[in-house]
Design an enzyme around this catalytic site. Structure first.
Site, mmCIF file in Angstrom:
data_model
loop_
_atom_site.group_PDB
_atom_site.id
_atom_site.type_symbol
_atom_site.label_atom_id
_atom_site.label_comp_id
_atom_site.label_asym_id
_atom_site.label_seq_id
_atom_site.Cartn_x
_atom_site.Cartn_y
_atom_site.Cartn_z
ATOM 1 N N CYS A 1 -10.214 40.478 8.030
ATOM 2 C CA CYS A 1 -9.322 41.055 9.054
ATOM 3 C C CYS A 1 -9.695 40.546 10.442
ATOM 4 C CB CYS A 1 -9.425 42.578 9.012
ATOM 5 S SG CYS A 1 -8.655 43.370 10.429
ATOM 6 N N CYS B 1 -11.174 43.588 12.695
ATOM 7 C CA CYS B 1 -12.401 44.315 12.367
ATOM 8 C C CYS B 1 -13.551 43.852 13.269
ATOM 9 C CB CYS B 1 -12.772 44.095 10.900
ATOM 10 S SG CYS B 1 -11.945 45.231 9.764
ATOM 11 N N HIS C 1 -11.103 49.932 9.305
ATOM 12 C CA HIS C 1 -9.930 49.195 8.827
ATOM 13 C C HIS C 1 -8.990 50.074 7.990
ATOM 14 C CE1 HIS C 1 -7.820 45.497 7.680
ATOM 15 N NE2 HIS C 1 -7.783 45.963 6.445
ATOM 16 N N ASN D 1 3.296 49.115 16.647
ATOM 17 C CA ASN D 1 4.092 48.856 15.450
ATOM 18 C C ASN D 1 3.237 49.290 14.287
ATOM 19 O OD1 ASN D 1 6.317 47.573 16.625
ATOM 20 N ND2 ASN D 1 5.232 45.622 16.672
ATOM 21 N N SER E 1 1.665 43.150 11.786
ATOM 22 C CA SER E 1 1.100 41.993 11.104
ATOM 23 C C SER E 1 -0.200 42.303 10.366
ATOM 24 C CB SER E 1 0.862 40.884 12.122
ATOM 25 O OG SER E 1 -0.040 41.337 13.117
ATOM 26 N N HIS F 1 -4.871 47.119 10.045
ATOM 27 C CA HIS F 1 -5.946 47.672 10.878
ATOM 28 C C HIS F 1 -5.308 48.459 12.043
ATOM 29 C CE1 HIS F 1 -10.246 47.379 12.242
ATOM 30 N NE2 HIS F 1 -9.645 47.944 13.266
ATOM 31 N N HIS G 1 -3.959 49.539 15.223
ATOM 32 C CA HIS G 1 -3.921 48.876 16.528
ATOM 33 C C HIS G 1 -2.573 49.055 17.208
ATOM 34 C CE1 HIS G 1 -1.918 45.868 13.996
ATOM 35 N NE2 HIS G 1 -1.383 45.375 15.104
ATOM 36 N N GLN H 1 -0.325 47.593 21.043
ATOM 37 C CA GLN H 1 -0.214 46.470 21.973
ATOM 38 C C GLN H 1 0.193 46.943 23.355
ATOM 39 O OE1 GLN H 1 1.545 42.748 20.822
ATOM 40 N NE2 GLN H 1 2.048 43.514 18.798
HETATM 41 P P1 H2U Z 1 1.376 43.392 15.515
HETATM 42 O O1 H2U Z 1 0.687 43.777 14.258
HETATM 43 O O2 H2U Z 1 2.184 44.521 16.098
HETATM 44 O O3 H2U Z 1 2.144 42.130 15.318
HETATM 45 O O4 H2U Z 1 0.240 43.074 16.598
HETATM 46 C C1 H2U Z 1 -0.809 42.202 16.368
HETATM 47 C C2 H2U Z 1 -0.957 41.262 17.536
HETATM 48 O O5 H2U Z 1 -2.224 40.647 17.442
HETATM 49 C C3 H2U Z 1 0.084 40.142 17.550
HETATM 50 O O6 H2U Z 1 0.830 40.215 18.741
HETATM 51 C C4 H2U Z 1 -2.140 39.334 17.907
HETATM 52 C C5 H2U Z 1 -0.765 38.850 17.513
HETATM 53 O O7 H2U Z 1 -0.287 37.902 18.419
HETATM 54 N N1 H2U Z 1 -3.245 38.568 17.342
HETATM 55 C C6 H2U Z 1 -4.222 38.025 18.183
HETATM 56 O O8 H2U Z 1 -4.119 38.146 19.390
HETATM 57 N N2 H2U Z 1 -5.280 37.380 17.635
HETATM 58 C C7 H2U Z 1 -5.458 37.155 16.314
HETATM 59 O O9 H2U Z 1 -6.460 36.601 15.906
HETATM 60 C C8 H2U Z 1 -4.396 37.564 15.358
HETATM 61 C C9 H2U Z 1 -3.279 38.387 15.911
#
Ligand code: H2U
Length: 348
Positions: free
Chosen positions: A52, A55, A115, A155, A163, A166, A168, A170
């Site tokens: 992950c 993590c 996680h 989200n 995505s 874990h 999180h 934004q």
């Molecule tokens: P979402 O799960 O809402 O997509 O948010 C995860 C964000 O994390 C996504 O905008 C960022 C992605 O660009 N990200 C990083 O900044 N670094 C990483 O190593 C993977 C994902």
């Protein structure tokens, strides 16, 4: 013909915050359903996942390593949609081809090093730390030259485009105030100028009196399904007192905010006994240095699930071409959520 009532007859409801109408068709919830049925996702995760990128101690996609964080952790998004060094500029051709440069700063907030957790499974003191991060980031980003709005959001669940499971959220902060907060700002201003109180002060007081759309309440915050909800189990968390942004919250209110965030999301998970997906975010005053007494901060929750752990509402057809529409009423949705247990189904 029987007399018009909101439980049986088609009607449109106004969202006074955005000035937009939604169509409610309560009689339609009785129609047969032969649509899509998806299998719910498996929700068993380890406390730590070596693969992950959120993590503690792990490497992210861009090559940076996360520290061994113990509660929350914030970093600049490695794939930021907005960048601080975008040059100024604009295009305007005959009022038909208009564009202007947009800049900003995007961050990712890890809510917990665990996680396997989500907000409804975290304890209130841990969620309070997330609220504290929101306050710190709103202040830090908002005080920067060229940052006039700070959009905090989450989200949750892959069906909402998340995505990574874990826990999180934004933050996208920008030079321009985005579309939704612009609309809400204008309507709140008009109301405040007319009545001398914020729109949500009056709305929350009325909703507390009526009770039928309330989902949960503590001393300083309330969670309710708004009268004008579009998504089946849409909800909003609002401070009872008019506060224009998270920095205006007292210590007690910040803890109550965390408590309401947990209470609502526990009920969400209990609804279909699944980790309930949503997009949520805080709408609050711009950070351009002006005063916004009309702004009453609130957190919106837009969850897509409708009938079960797998059947979601689609925003298609009439919604895309005309106006959003819903079948189950806001009152029916609030009643179902309100009557659900306050203890998470996994802890039963
Ligand atoms: P979402 O799960 O809402 O997509 O948010 C995860 C964000 O994390 C996504 O905008 C960022 C992605 O660009 N990200 C990083 O900044 N670094 C990483 O190593 C993977 C994902």
């Amino acid at each position: 013909m029987s007399q018009f009532n909101l439980e049986d007859h088609s009607h449109r409801r106004l969202n006074p915050l955005t000035g937009e109408y939604i169509l409610v068709s309560p009689h339609r919830s009785k129609r047969p359903w032969q649509g899509q049925v998806e299998k719910p996702q498996e929700d068993k995760r380890p406390e730590y996942d070596p693969k992950c990128y959120l993590c503690a101690g792990n490497e992210r996609v861009g090559g940076e390593r996360n520290p061994d964080y113990k509660d929350t952790f914030v970093f600049t998004n490695d794939f930021s949609a907005l960048l601080s060094d975008t040059p100024e500029g604009s295009v305007d051709e005959d009022d038909l081809f208009k564009a202007e440069s947009e800049s900003g700063i995007c961050k990712v907030i890890c809510f917990s090093p665990r996680h396997d957790l989500t907000i409804p499974e975290m304890e209130v003191p841990a969620i309070r730390k997330v609220v504290d991060v929101w306050c710190r980031e709103y202040e830090e980003l908002g005080s920067k030259e060229g940052i006039n709005y700070v959009q905090i959001f989450e989200n949750k669940g892959s069906i909402m485009g998340c995505s990574n499971p874990h826990p999180h959220g934004q933050i996208w902060s920008s030079k321009n105030v985005p579309t939704e907060p612009v609309k809400k700002g204008e309507n709140q201003k008009a109301y405040f100028e007319k009545k001398g109180r914020t729109l949500l002060t009056d709305y929350v007081a009325k909703e507390l009196e009526k009770g039928e759309r309330i989902v949960a309440e503590n001393e300083t915050f309330v969670a309710l399904v708004p009268f004008w909800a579009v998504w089946p189990f849409e909800a909003m968390i609002v401070p009872k007192r008019a506060v224009s942004n998270v920095l205006g919250l007292t210590e007690q209110e910040k803890t109550d905010f965390a408590d309401m965030y947990k209470q609502l999301t526990v009920k969400y998970d209990n609804l279909f006994e699944v980790s309930f997906a949503y997009s949520a975010g805080i709408h609050q005053a711009p950070t351009d240095g002006k005063d916004y007494p009309e702004w009453h901060m609130h957190m919106m929750f837009y969850p897509p699930l409708l009938r079960s752990a797998s059947v979601k509402k689609f925003m298609v057809g009439y919604e895309m071409l005309a106006t959003p529409q819903r079948d189950i009423t806001a009152e029916g949705a609030a009643k179902r959520l309100r009557e659900l247990p306050d203890v998470h189904y996994k802890q039963k």
